[in-house]
Design a protein around this motif. Structure first.
Motif, PDB file in Angstrom:
ATOM      1  N   VAL A  24      45.663   1.805  77.540  1.00 45.71           N
ATOM      2  CA  VAL A  24      44.846   1.745  78.873  1.00 45.71           C
ATOM      3  C   VAL A  24      45.545   3.618  78.479  1.00 45.71           C
ATOM      4  CG1 VAL A  24      45.821   2.584  81.308  1.00 45.71           C
ATOM      5  CG2 VAL A  24      44.789   0.224  80.701  1.00 45.71           C
ATOM      6  N   GLY A  29      40.705   5.129  81.331  1.00 41.33           N
ATOM      7  CA  GLY A  29      39.802   3.805  82.437  1.00 41.33           C
ATOM      8  C   GLY A  29      39.229   3.226  80.672  1.00 41.33           C
ATOM      9  N   ALA A  32      40.763   0.399  79.699  1.00 46.77           N
ATOM     10  CA  ALA A  32      41.198  -0.890  80.744  1.00 46.77           C
ATOM     11  C   ALA A  32      39.966  -1.398  80.158  1.00 46.77           C
ATOM     12  CB  ALA A  32      41.425   0.053  81.973  1.00 46.77           C
ATOM     13  N   THR A  54      46.589  -2.797  84.835  1.00 50.98           N
ATOM     14  CA  THR A  54      45.642  -1.291  84.787  1.00 50.98           C
ATOM     15  C   THR A  54      45.909  -0.762  86.573  1.00 50.98           C
ATOM     16  OG1 THR A  54      44.366  -2.425  83.477  1.00 50.98           O
ATOM     17  CG2 THR A  54      43.362  -0.006  84.729  1.00 50.98           C
ATOM     18  N   ALA A  58      47.521   3.199  87.572  1.00 53.93           N
ATOM     19  CA  ALA A  58      46.659   3.415  88.950  1.00 53.93           C
ATOM     20  C   ALA A  58      47.741   4.379  90.126  1.00 53.93           C
ATOM     21  CB  ALA A  58      45.177   2.456  88.995  1.00 53.93           C
ATOM     22  N   SER A  67      38.592   4.697  88.565  1.00 54.16           N
ATOM     23  CA  SER A  67      38.216   4.160  86.917  1.00 54.16           C
ATOM     24  C   SER A  67      38.672   3.609  86.807  1.00 54.16           C
ATOM     25  CB  SER A  67      38.731   5.803  86.669  1.00 54.16           C
ATOM     26  OG  SER A  67      38.916   5.415  85.613  1.00 54.16           O
ATOM     27  N   ALA A  68      39.462   2.950  87.168  1.00 55.40           N
ATOM     28  CA  ALA A  68      40.455   1.486  86.667  1.00 55.40           C
ATOM     29  C   ALA A  68      39.251   0.421  87.187  1.00 55.40           C
ATOM     30  CB  ALA A  68      42.049   1.275  87.771  1.00 55.40           C
ATOM     31  N   THR A  72      37.213  -1.386  84.213  1.00 55.29           N
ATOM     32  CA  THR A  72      36.740  -3.041  83.763  1.00 55.29           C
ATOM     33  C   THR A  72      36.147  -3.625  84.449  1.00 55.29           C
ATOM     34  OG1 THR A  72      38.325  -2.640  86.655  1.00 55.29           O
ATOM     35  CG2 THR A  72      39.437  -2.659  84.975  1.00 55.29           C
ATOM     36  N   VAL A 168      43.496  -5.751  90.330  1.00 56.95           N
ATOM     37  CA  VAL A 168      43.862  -3.871  90.277  1.00 56.95           C
ATOM     38  C   VAL A 168      44.665  -3.698  91.840  1.00 56.95           C
ATOM     39  CG1 VAL A 168      42.532  -1.912  90.171  1.00 56.95           C
ATOM     40  CG2 VAL A 168      42.092  -3.629  88.533  1.00 56.95           C
ATOM     41  N   TYR A 172      48.096  -2.480  92.229  1.00 56.38           N
ATOM     42  CA  TYR A 172      48.479  -0.639  92.421  1.00 56.38           C
ATOM     43  C   TYR A 172      49.384  -1.388  93.370  1.00 56.38           C
ATOM     44  CZ  TYR A 172      46.706   3.236  94.821  1.00 56.38           C
ATOM     45  OH  TYR A 172      46.577   4.950  95.162  1.00 56.38           O
TER      46      TYR A 172
END
Length: 225
Positions: A24, A29, A32, A54, A58, A67-68, A72, A168, A172
């Motif tokens: 990453v 991205g 990931a 990931t 972010a 993007s993550a 993914t 994700v 985050y």
């Protein structure tokens, strides 16, 4: 910002988390996405580590949240399609040939399995994306049974987006406590694996008992004659 140094201060740098963090850090991205594609092909790589990490990345600005999620999910689809084509290339005839060499099973068992997948295949592919371990394996029978590729990709994308999105977003929101996710999802994986082992053991026991009864019945008939 070096994600490996920041996020993994208490983790081994040469572990899966360190490897994913390096990807990453280096590729953003796409890194990931590559990690998740490989996770689909090699289930021992844990998505419950890669995805929350990931998400944490972010949150730290290493890549955007959109993007993550995009990369993914794309990685999940790419890995699933690769396994689908393995099923296609392996084919029904080879599957039946291999099945015929296995102990304690009958050709009719595989036929019933195929009929079940033909009836419940879309549901299995969609929900299977949210079940640890099976999220990878379910692609192979889909390929063997030649599920229409557009339908397979659509179901895989939707199911993967839900699974990836939950993990994700958890990373985050949890920030530097992203690794908490691994604990709970890892426990879920162990429960699923244990249930599978119990189911297989019960199936084998029933098959052995059934064969024993069949053998006894044949012996009795021979003696009577």
């Amino acid at each position: 910002m070096n994600l490996t140094a920041t996020a993994l201060a208490q983790q081994p740098a040469d572990g899966v988390a360190g490897w994913a963090a390096d990807l990453v850090d280096t590729l953003g991205g796409p890194g990931a996405g590559l990690a998740i594609a490989l996770e689909n092909l090699f289930p021992p790589l844990p998505s419950e580590v890669i995805l929350p990490l990931t998400g944490f990345a972010a949150g730290q600005g290493v890549l955007s949240l959109a993007s993550a999620l995009f990369w993914t999910t794309l990685g999940s689809v790419v890995g699933a399609v690769a396994l689908y084509w393995i099923g296609v290339l392996f084919g029904r005839e080879r599957m039946h040939a291999l099945w015929g060499r296995l102990p304690l099973v009958k050709a009719s068992d595989l036929v019933r399995t195929e009929e079940w997948f033909a009836k419940h295949g879309p549901k299995a592919v969609f929900l299977g994306r949210m079940v640890p371990i099976f999220r990878s394996l379910v692609s192979v029978p889909a390929g063997v049974e030649r599920m229409p590729m557009p339908l397979f990709v659509m179901l895989t994308t939707l199911g993967s987006l839900i699974w990836n999105g939950v993990l994700v977003m958890a990373g985050y929101w949890l920030g530097d406590r992203w690794d908490v996710v691994e604990t709970y999802v890892g426990l879920l994986s162990k429960i699923v694996l244990a249930l599978v082992v119990v189911a297989v053991a019960a199936y084998v026991a029933v098959r052995v008992r059934g064969r024993g009864r069949t053998g006894g019945g044949r012996t009795g008939r021979r003696r009577a004659s």
